[in-house]
Design an enzyme around this catalytic site. Structure first.
Site, PDB file in Angstrom:
ATOM      1  N   THR A   1     -32.585  25.232 -27.051  1.00  0.00           N
ATOM      2  CA  THR A   1     -32.590  23.875 -26.055  1.00  0.00           C
ATOM      3  C   THR A   1     -33.872  23.535 -25.759  1.00  0.00           C
ATOM      4  OG1 THR A   1     -31.498  23.458 -24.051  1.00  0.00           O
ATOM      5  CG2 THR A   1     -32.704  25.355 -23.902  1.00  0.00           C
TER       6      THR A   1
ATOM      7  N   ALA B   1     -25.507  29.707 -21.890  1.00  0.00           N
ATOM      8  CA  ALA B   1     -24.968  28.711 -21.005  1.00  0.00           C
ATOM      9  C   ALA B   1     -24.068  29.583 -20.064  1.00  0.00           C
ATOM     10  CB  ALA B   1     -23.964  27.854 -21.838  1.00  0.00           C
TER      11      ALA B   1
END
Length: 303
Positions: A96, A144
């Site tokens: 990310t 996540a």
């Protein structure tokens, strides 16, 4: 023959019925353990002027509990399962790009929106900025599920603090709560690199917190697999006294360049601006549109 009753020295009852004798042990009552109700604050010994919490802040920081592997040492078990020596190795692939920086008019928070599992793109629309409350934001980098759970749990505790103390929790105290919570599970497989940012009585605050419990205070952070690319753009264009428009453009451009060079970042650029009256969502831009917009701009001459 009539039954005879008596009592021994240890308090047990004796019942005689004819030639047989039996001893009845005293009944034991199972007590419910209520020690968890007395759990004290998990905030470490940090000066109150930094944390913004007083001695009445108790209970809200109790650690959640999870079912751990049924082994003698869960930490060593996880180390083995994620090592090269494991027969069925657990290898967590992630990526990310997130960033946040302070400037004269507040704090800019910018993130991408791609979720990956190795080379597999699971989603292009992940919301990587978690809105803890109207004055606090958290970012997601790493797993996540871990980031989402712990930052939502942080939001719950911040709300409890607000109800109990009749004032908002400080950014420093919120980041310390998160650090203490995840530190209790250090080495057990959590994967989290987050930034906690917001505005309190002391002004703008920006902290980095990871799954090992590390907590850093700073003015500029970038976290994730594409952070090195984002840092290159940030370091070249950052100026504390820049305007709001320039700061928004710097955050957007930094995330775009990271998505262009890092295969694990992509989707859209989501950007927030934190000010004294709370955070504001500025907008979302598809990185494909940004690519053609930036490519059409004239290039500066080589030095």
């Amino acid at each position: 023959m009539a039954n005879l009753h008596g009592r021994l020295r240890d308090g047990s009852k004796v019942q005689e019925a004819g030639p047989t004798r039996r001893t009845l042990k005293p009944r034991t009552t199972s007590m419910l353990n209520l020690d968890f109700l007395n759990t004290q604050s998990a905030v470490a010994e940090v000066p109150e002027d930094e944390l913004g919490v007083g001695p009445d802040f108790t209970g809200a920081a109790a650690h959640p509990t999870f079912t751990l592997p049924n082994v003698s040492n869960p930490i060593e078990f996880m180390k083995h399962q994620t090592s090269e020596a494991a027969e069925n190795r657990i290898k967590i692939a992630k990526g990310t790009t997130t960033l946040a920086f302070k400037f004269a008019h507040g704090i800019i928070v910018a993130v991408d929106s791609r979720a990956t599992g190795g080379s597999y793109i699971a989603s292009q629309t992940v919301k990587k900025v978690i809105e803890i409350n109207p004055y606090l934001l958290g970012t997601m980098a790493g797993g996540a599920a871990d980031c989402s759970y712990w930052e939502r749990e942080l939001g719950r505790r911040c709300r409890l603090y607000e109800l109990r103390n009749k004032e908002r929790i400080s950014v420093a105290a919120a980041s310390k709560l998160l650090s203490n919570m995840v530190y209790a599970y250090k080495g057990m497989g959590l994967s989290m690199g987050t930034m906690v940012t917001g505005w309190d009585k002391a002004g703008p605050g920006l902290f980095y917190v990871d799954s090992d419990g590390q907590r850093l205070k700073g003015d500029l952070f970038s976290v994730g697999s594409g952070s090195t690319f984002a840092y290159g753009v940030l370091d070249a264009g950052y100026d504390f006294n820049m305007s709001v428009e320039d700061a928004i453009e710097l955050g957007r451009r930094s995330i775009y360049h990271a998505t262009f060079r890092d295969a694990y970042s992509g989707g859209s650029v989501n950007l927030y601006h934190v000010q004294k009256d709370g955070w504001k969502r500025i907008g979302s831009w598809d990185v494909m549109d940004l690519h053609y917009m930036y490519q059409s701009e004239p290039k500066p001459p080589l030095v």
